[in-house]
Design an enzyme around this catalytic site. Structure first.
Site, PDB file in Angstrom:
ATOM      1  N   GLY A  70     -71.417  15.123  17.426  1.00  0.00           N
ATOM      2  CA  GLY A  70     -71.093  15.635  18.747  1.00  0.00           C
ATOM      3  C   GLY A  70     -71.238  17.139  18.833  1.00  0.00           C
ATOM      4  O   GLY A  70     -71.194  17.844  17.821  1.00  0.00           O
ATOM      5  N   SER A  71     -71.412  17.637  20.060  1.00  0.00           N
ATOM      6  CA  SER A  71     -71.365  19.072  20.293  1.00  0.00           C
ATOM      7  C   SER A  71     -69.910  19.522  20.328  1.00  0.00           C
ATOM      8  O   SER A  71     -68.991  18.715  20.339  1.00  0.00           O
ATOM      9  CB  SER A  71     -72.010  19.412  21.626  1.00  0.00           C
ATOM     10  OG  SER A  71     -73.367  19.083  21.599  1.00  0.00           O
ATOM     11  N   GLY A  72     -69.735  20.844  20.372  1.00  0.00           N
ATOM     12  CA  GLY A  72     -68.386  21.397  20.469  1.00  0.00           C
ATOM     13  C   GLY A  72     -67.848  21.858  19.135  1.00  0.00           C
ATOM     14  O   GLY A  72     -66.749  22.414  19.064  1.00  0.00           O
ATOM     15  N   HIS A  73     -68.611  21.634  18.057  1.00  0.00           N
ATOM     16  CA  HIS A  73     -68.184  22.056  16.725  1.00  0.00           C
ATOM     17  C   HIS A  73     -68.986  23.252  16.224  1.00  0.00           C
ATOM     18  O   HIS A  73     -68.909  23.606  15.046  1.00  0.00           O
ATOM     19  CB  HIS A  73     -68.354  20.922  15.724  1.00  0.00           C
ATOM     20  CG  HIS A  73     -67.700  19.649  16.133  1.00  0.00           C
ATOM     21  ND1 HIS A  73     -66.351  19.580  16.371  1.00  0.00           N
ATOM     22  CD2 HIS A  73     -68.193  18.412  16.363  1.00  0.00           C
ATOM     23  CE1 HIS A  73     -66.042  18.339  16.726  1.00  0.00           C
ATOM     24  NE2 HIS A  73     -67.142  17.609  16.728  1.00  0.00           N
ATOM     25  N   ASP A  76     -70.509   7.583  15.558  1.00  0.00           N
ATOM     26  CA  ASP A  76     -71.669   8.098  14.835  1.00  0.00           C
ATOM     27  C   ASP A  76     -72.283   7.016  13.968  1.00  0.00           C
ATOM     28  O   ASP A  76     -73.515   6.881  13.894  1.00  0.00           O
ATOM     29  CB  ASP A  76     -71.243   9.306  13.986  1.00  0.00           C
ATOM     30  CG  ASP A  76     -70.781  10.449  14.863  1.00  0.00           C
ATOM     31  OD1 ASP A  76     -71.587  11.317  15.177  1.00  0.00           O
ATOM     32  OD2 ASP A  76     -69.601  10.449  15.284  1.00  0.00           O
ATOM     33  N   HIS A  89     -61.588  16.644  16.653  1.00  0.00           N
ATOM     34  CA  HIS A  89     -61.802  16.298  18.055  1.00  0.00           C
ATOM     35  C   HIS A  89     -60.464  16.174  18.763  1.00  0.00           C
ATOM     36  O   HIS A  89     -60.364  15.584  19.821  1.00  0.00           O
ATOM     37  CB  HIS A  89     -62.528  14.964  18.194  1.00  0.00           C
ATOM     38  CG  HIS A  89     -63.745  14.856  17.357  1.00  0.00           C
ATOM     39  ND1 HIS A  89     -63.707  14.384  16.085  1.00  0.00           N
ATOM     40  CD2 HIS A  89     -65.021  15.199  17.611  1.00  0.00           C
ATOM     41  CE1 HIS A  89     -64.935  14.406  15.581  1.00  0.00           C
ATOM     42  NE2 HIS A  89     -65.744  14.910  16.481  1.00  0.00           N
TER      43      HIS A  89
END
Ligand SMILES: Nc1ncnc2c1ncn2[C@@H]1O[C@H](COP(=O)(O)OP(=O)(O)O)[C@@H](O)[C@H]1O
Ligand SMILES: Nc1ncnc2c1ncn2[C@@H]1O[C@H](COP(=O)(O)OP(=O)(O)O)[C@@H](O)[C@H]1O
Ligand SMILES: [Mg+2]
Ligand SMILES: [Mg+2]
Ligand SMILES: [Mg+2]
Ligand SMILES: [Mg+2]
Lengths: 215, 334, 334, 215
Positions: C57-60, C113, C222
């Site tokens: 995911g994005s955001g990391h 994932d 998350h």
């Protein structure tokens, strides 16, 4: 009764207590037009000065050394703007009473005036530029004006205190020409200068000290 | 309500941070004996090289100490949070890195820093260490264009220090190093926007107030007010507002090259920085300017303040060479 | 109250971020044609080399795309915020970096994932691209020691990907690269603490609730709940709590070497990370362990979440060599 | 009256609207025991599926292709856990009605049951593991059980809807064995599973669709 090193130790302790009580308030004032740390800086500086001065052997240390010790301690604890300004103030006070084993009222008054001088010398600010000079300059002037044969010591400092408060209040309507606030133009109007506010506290502590001595 | 922080006593935060820095990066950094706030590069300072001393308040990490290392600054003098260091650590830095050909002081243009560094320089003169000072003044929001010398130094520090550090590493003479540093500063332009405040470790209270839907354009990196406050806009609109100012100042011609820094003030995440970067690129393309290199991330922060700044360095051949020169710092490698 | 963010439309945030990444780092990265979420290293993938595809995911950020480059990962497949990428970009990554000797998939162990990468692997098998998968499972807070394979992958990704990427760059065989990747994962231990939530760009609302004086020990990256919630403690006490768990798991002997990562979840500033680092060093000294290398900063974030994690990688000669191997990524250089 | 491609286009549009209305609520449910994005994922997926399906030429496209298009669109818009789960659901539905130009009630019911199968096949979850299967499995079973000669189409789906709601409610008391929540042990008790909640919404949309058709 002369002012001794022991008395000066008490004075620095009093200043530290009075500044600590207003620490968060001074930070708030600085938050409005500066970077919000003035209370922390003054607290750290006054606390360090008081501690360093308290650690001196009062029987062995002349007043000039008290001021010099305070200067060094304040400077190293703070940096910031207030560091060099108050460090220079204390150094000039020390220089003004060089070689005196104890201080007469007149000596102490000269030391007080020398502090205002030192701040102006270091910061190059003139009255009206919304800095601590707007409290220190009128306070020193008021004390010197009142000082004449027969005037009471503590009355001089009461007048100084009042002048400092008025000077501090007056910064509310000024734009700033020195320090962080100098970039803000009209936006600083309506806010007291934090350095002037802390100066008024320091000067009030000195007035209390003078009263205590006289009374 | 207090800001939550992973600290011990607030008053110990800076010294404990420095202990952590030395624990993490012993191969890059050491502190002068009994002067824990004078941080020196293990590799870099040497005979015949102009010594570069940078410094200022804590809370901007990786500025300043992260830029100490081979090819960049030789030392950093560290102050309390948002407060200039006092003269003692500054002097200790200068003495540790003096290579016999002069020491350059570089730091942001703030009254407190100027007074403390000047006091240090005066005392070093007594020890026959020649010091010259180049103030960084890249914050275009902090004074009009005709009063550049009154401006604050902010995130542009990274490029300006980088160029000056490279000049020193390339063994420029004292005169030439000073000239290059001034040149780098003169061609570097930054403007930022803040969305929310940070808290000092000693107070744990927000250092300024801002409305729930407001932003402050031109906010300083210590939370000093900026030029205007208004409703929060989209990333593109905000970026345009910043870029309009930067491009107007820079007076570049089509085909000119720039170095770009999109910098987080602390808690603004990379996702937002890159969204801004996208628009920066569009604007530079529109102006016919070429991005030579870009940095995007936390380079000059204000603790956990939310917001971002954009820096453009207007390159010429010399600045490009200096920016490309390798450096190896604890927190920055090229 | 909405979280303030420098974004345009929330739904466009990821794609606009990727456009910004390519604008900033064209010399390092490109996207597969008509597949903007398949980000490939310009330099690195080559014939005869195991291709390393990471993703999630994005955001990391800088995880994952910041670790794409020579000596590290060859490609990253990018999902929505906190959501696995779908199979298409994963497949595009694999096809772009396949060097004919197999492709290694590495990503954090999350249901979403696993399903998406497995679907991609199944489809790639039809094209005769051999894929093997190594899940990262470094979060010791997320399952007991006897159920390591149920654990989440978090900030330890940085070291694990780094080791695997070096192995691939050193032209390890497919078997050996897979073995090295598993070995790296098996010796990497992370635990974190969260102080405040983040907000997704589409909602601008905090993704979990936490009291004004509380912290969550073992929080996932998350915002998944951790192992315990309690009053916020000092940095030293929090660090001790994390280190107690990590040291208990690691079972190292005096004289062993470790790589250390003190990672911000987003808005926790470097000052706090280094204060923790100081205590990490004290604890490692106490255990007789040697810090071989340390990273301190924003390496694996959760947007603007406040908090930090500590990762220890228990080095042996091979892992040390792999960690020291040079790499050149857009957001990470060694 | 058979179910046409046009009808299925309407169905996907209805699902998208109903999910959008609950987007933030689903995020909140996921915030408690997951990563807070389930509403966003379902919204993005349903929206993409509805759009892709709407773009098909209804006169040229058989129902199986509608489901396959929805699957692909959902998957690529979402990723996450819900992506492969719902993509597989739609693919299995498509496979169940392969070669049919239009759907009979029986065809549609088989497609519905195939969705539940697909989710279980992809996610390997069994009922009782606090996932969307706890809504899908009982819903499919209820519809299949009720489906017999003479039973009304929409009654089957009313029962399915009720079973889905009950199944969703039942996840409140479960610990999780699959997905993000599976690491949280007892801490998830008291919280509904977000995937089960969104499943109940999807199934309710389908029931509404069935009612609309019958009524
Ligand atoms: N040049 C100057 N001369 C006199 N006073 C100054 C000058 N510059 C700043 N000050 C005073 O310093 C105060 C701010 O002090 P402080 O907050 O401790 O330092 P900093 O601005 O470095 O954070 C101002 O409010 C002002 O009164
Ligand atoms: N293996 C699985 N089988 C069935 N459903 C699952 C499985 N894993 C997760 N889920 C469902 O997915 C939901 C979470 O979906 P979503 O939030 O979109 O994905 P993510 O967990 O990747 O953020 C859970 O509430 C659960 O119902
Ligand atoms: Mg201040
Ligand atoms: Mg300050
Ligand atoms: Mg997710
Ligand atoms: Mg989720």
């Amino acid at each position: 009764m002369a002012i001794t090193t022991k008395d000066l130790q008490h004075l620095f302790a009093m200043i530290a207590v009075d500044i600590l009580a207003q620490r968060d308030h001074l930070c708030e004032l600085d938050g409005a037009i500066g970077d919000g740390d003035h209370g922390i800086a003054m607290d750290a500086g006054c606390e360090a000065a008081a501690r360093a001065v308290a650690a001196l052997d009062a029987t062995q240390t002349p007043p000039t050394a008290v001021f010099n010790t305070a200067a060094k301690a304040f400077l190293n604890a703070v940096g910031a703007s207030s560091g060099p300004l108050y460090a220079t103030a204390f150094m000039r006070a020390g220089a003004a009473v060089k070689d005196r084993p104890e201080l007469s009222d007149d000596d102490f008054l000269r030391a007080f005036a020398a502090m205002a001088e030192g701040i102006q010398e270091r910061g190059k600010a003139k009255p009206g530029e919304k800095t601590m000079v707007d409290a220190w300059r009128p306070a020193a002037d008021a004390a010197l004006d009142a000082w004449q044969p027969g005037a009471s010591f503590h009355q001089c400092f009461d007048l100084a205190e009042r002048a400092a408060r008025r000077g501090c209040e007056a910064t509310r309507d000024m734009t700033a020409a020195k320090g962080r606030a100098s970039r803000l133009g009209e936006r600083v109007i309506g806010h007291i200068d934090p350095g002037a506010a802390s100066a008024a506290i320091v000067i009030a502590s000195i007035a209390k000290f003078a009263q205590h001595r006289d009374g | 309500m207090k800001t939550k922080k992973l600290i011990n006593a607030g008053a110990d935060a800076v010294d404990e941070m420095l202990q952590g820095v030395l624990a993490a990066h012993p191969e890059h950094l050491y502190a002068v004996d009994s002067m824990p706030r004078a941080i020196i590069a293990r590799n870099g300072p040497r005979k015949g090289k102009v010594g570069l001393v940078i410094g200022g308040g804590s809370g901007h990490e990786p500025t300043f100490l992260g830029y100490v290392g081979k090819g960049l600054a030789d030392a950093a003098a560290i102050g309390n949070v948002f407060a200039s260091p006092p003269p003692d650590p500054i002097m200790a830095c200068a003495m540790a890195v003096d290579g016999g050909v002069g020491v350059l002081f570089m730091y942001g243009n703030y009254a407190g820093d100027v007074m403390n560094f000047d006091m240090a320089a005066e005392m070093l003169a007594l020890d026959d260490i020649a010091v010259r000072t180049v103030l960084t003044t890249d914050d275009v929001a902090s004074a009009p264009a005709d009063q550049q010398d009154r401006r604050r130094g902010v995130a542009g520090n990274v490029f300006i220090f980088k160029a000056a550090g490279a000049a020193c590493d390339l063994l420029y003479s004292f005169d030439e190093a000073e000239r290059a540093a001034r040149h780098a500063n003169a061609r570097t332009y930054t403007m930022g926007v803040a969305l929310s405040p940070c808290s000092l470790p000693q107070t744990l209270k927000p250092n300024f107030q801002i409305g729930e839907e407001e932003m402050e354009i031109g906010m300083g990196i210590h939370g000093e007010p900026g030029v205007a406050r208004g409703p929060l806009k989209t990333a593109d609109v905000v970026t345009d507002e910043l870029m309009d100012n930067l491009l107007r100042e820079m007076k570049a011609e089509r085909g000119d090259r720039v170095a770009v820094l999109v910098n987080s003030l602390g808690s603004t995440p990379m996702m937002e920085l890159y969204i801004m970067m996208r628009r920066v690129k569009a604007r530079l393309d529109g102006a016919g300017l070429v991005i030579h290199t870009s940095l995007v991330g936390n380079y000059c922060t204000s603790l956990e303040m939310a917001g971002a700044s954009i820096t453009l360095m207007h390159l010429d051949d010399e600045l490009q060479r200096l920016i490309d020169h390798p450096c190896d710092c604890a927190m920055f490698r090229r």
